[in-house]
Design a protein around this motif. Structure first.
Motif, mmCIF file in Angstrom:
data_model
loop_
_atom_site.group_PDB
_atom_site.id
_atom_site.type_symbol
_atom_site.label_atom_id
_atom_site.label_comp_id
_atom_site.label_asym_id
_atom_site.label_seq_id
_atom_site.Cartn_x
_atom_site.Cartn_y
_atom_site.Cartn_z
ATOM 1 N N TRP A 111 -14.910 -8.613 -17.452
ATOM 2 C CA TRP A 111 -13.566 -8.414 -16.898
ATOM 3 C C TRP A 111 -12.785 -7.413 -17.749
ATOM 4 N N GLN A 112 -12.881 -7.509 -19.058
ATOM 5 C CA GLN A 112 -12.172 -6.563 -19.931
ATOM 6 C C GLN A 112 -12.631 -5.136 -19.651
ATOM 7 N N GLN A 113 -13.918 -4.956 -19.422
ATOM 8 C CA GLN A 113 -14.459 -3.637 -19.095
ATOM 9 C C GLN A 113 -13.942 -3.161 -17.731
ATOM 10 N N LEU A 114 -13.835 -4.077 -16.779
ATOM 11 C CA LEU A 114 -13.444 -3.721 -15.417
ATOM 12 C C LEU A 114 -11.953 -3.461 -15.268
ATOM 13 N N THR A 115 -11.157 -3.980 -16.179
ATOM 14 C CA THR A 115 -9.708 -3.786 -16.092
ATOM 15 C C THR A 115 -9.366 -2.307 -16.031
ATOM 16 N N ASP A 116 -10.032 -1.491 -16.848
ATOM 17 C CA ASP A 116 -9.779 -0.047 -16.835
ATOM 18 C C ASP A 116 -10.165 0.580 -15.494
ATOM 19 N N CYS A 117 -11.296 0.143 -14.923
ATOM 20 C CA CYS A 117 -11.712 0.651 -13.606
ATOM 21 C C CYS A 117 -10.643 0.328 -12.570
ATOM 22 N N ASN A 118 -10.178 -0.896 -12.592
ATOM 23 C CA ASN A 118 -9.158 -1.355 -11.654
ATOM 24 C C ASN A 118 -7.892 -0.504 -11.791
ATOM 25 N N GLU A 119 -7.459 -0.280 -13.010
ATOM 26 C CA GLU A 119 -6.248 0.519 -13.248
ATOM 27 C C GLU A 119 -6.422 1.956 -12.777
ATOM 28 N N ARG A 120 -7.600 2.542 -13.000
ATOM 29 C CA ARG A 120 -7.846 3.926 -12.551
ATOM 30 C C ARG A 120 -7.767 4.032 -11.030
ATOM 31 N N VAL A 121 -8.371 3.070 -10.337
ATOM 32 C CA VAL A 121 -8.364 3.100 -8.867
ATOM 33 C C VAL A 121 -6.939 2.963 -8.347
ATOM 34 N N LEU A 122 -6.179 2.018 -8.887
ATOM 35 C CA LEU A 122 -4.813 1.811 -8.416
ATOM 36 C C LEU A 122 -3.901 2.988 -8.763
ATOM 37 N N ALA A 123 -4.122 3.584 -9.929
ATOM 38 C CA ALA A 123 -3.329 4.771 -10.299
ATOM 39 C C ALA A 123 -3.651 5.936 -9.359
ATOM 40 N N ALA A 124 -4.926 6.122 -9.039
ATOM 41 C CA ALA A 124 -5.321 7.198 -8.123
ATOM 42 C C ALA A 124 -4.726 6.973 -6.736
#
Length: 152
Positions: A111-124
Motif C-alpha cells: 500500500w505504501q508503494q501504491l500510494t504514489d501511483c494513486n496520487e500520480r493518477v489523481l493529479a493527472a
C-alpha cells in the motif's frame, strides 16, 4: 456502432455517463501505473488494499460493500490477495464465527508503494484544473454524494 462517439454526442452529457467515463479512465490509468511498477494487481485489488490500509481490519462483507463486490467475487479477490501475502483472515475478537480481514506487513508495504501511483493518477486527472477549481470539483462531488445518500 461506436459507443465512444455516442458517449460524447450531446453538448451536455448526462451526469451518470460522465461519472462512469471518468471512473473508467481512472481505472485504466491506475492499472497502467500498476503495470509500469511491475505490480501484479488489478484495480479492485488495489481498492481492497486501500480500504484496509485506511479503515483497518473489517469483515469480508463490510469490505465487499466498501468496494462494491458481491460475496463470491470478494472471496476470489481475498483468496488471490492472501496467496500473494498481502492480507490475512483472522478470527474476530468477539464473534468466534466471524473473520476479520487485515493487511499483513507485506500488504502494508505494498500500500505504501501504491500510494504514489494513486496520487500520480489523481493529479493527472486534475492537471487542467487550478487549485481553486480542484477544490470546487471536490466540493461539488461531495455535495452530489450527500444528496444521493440523503433519504429525506
Amino acid at each position: 456502432m461506436n459507443t465512444e462517439s455516442m458517449a460524447f454526442a450531446t453538448p451536455k452529457e448526462s451526469l451518470g455517463i460522465l461519472l462512469g467515463l471518468v471512473r473508467a479512465e481512472i481505472v485504466r490509468a491506475m492499472e497502467a501505473e500498476l503495470a509500469a511498477q511491475n505490480v501484479d494487481l488489478r484495480f479492485t485489488q488495489f481498492l481492497i488494499l486501500k480500504r484496509l490500509a485506511r479503515l483497518g481490519p473489517m469483515s469480508a462483507s463490510e469490505l465487499a460493500r466498501s468496494v462494491e463486490l458481491d460475496g463470491g467475487a470478494m472471496t476470489r479477490q481475498l483468496d488471490q490477495l492472501e496467496r500473494k501475502g498481502y492480507l490475512r483472515r483472522c478470527p474476530h475478537e468477539q464473534d468466534r464465527r466471524a473473520l476479520r480481514i487485515e493487511l499483513t506487513a507485506a500488504g502494508d508495504a505494498m500500500w505504501q508503494q501504491l500510494t504514489d501511483c494513486n496520487e500520480r493518477v489523481l493529479a493527472a486527472a486534475q492537471r487542467t484544473l487550478d487549485e481553486s477549481e480542484q477544490a470546487q470539483l471536490h466540493d461539488y462531488l461531495e455535495r452530489v454524494l450527500r444528496a444521493l445518500r440523503d433519504k429525506n
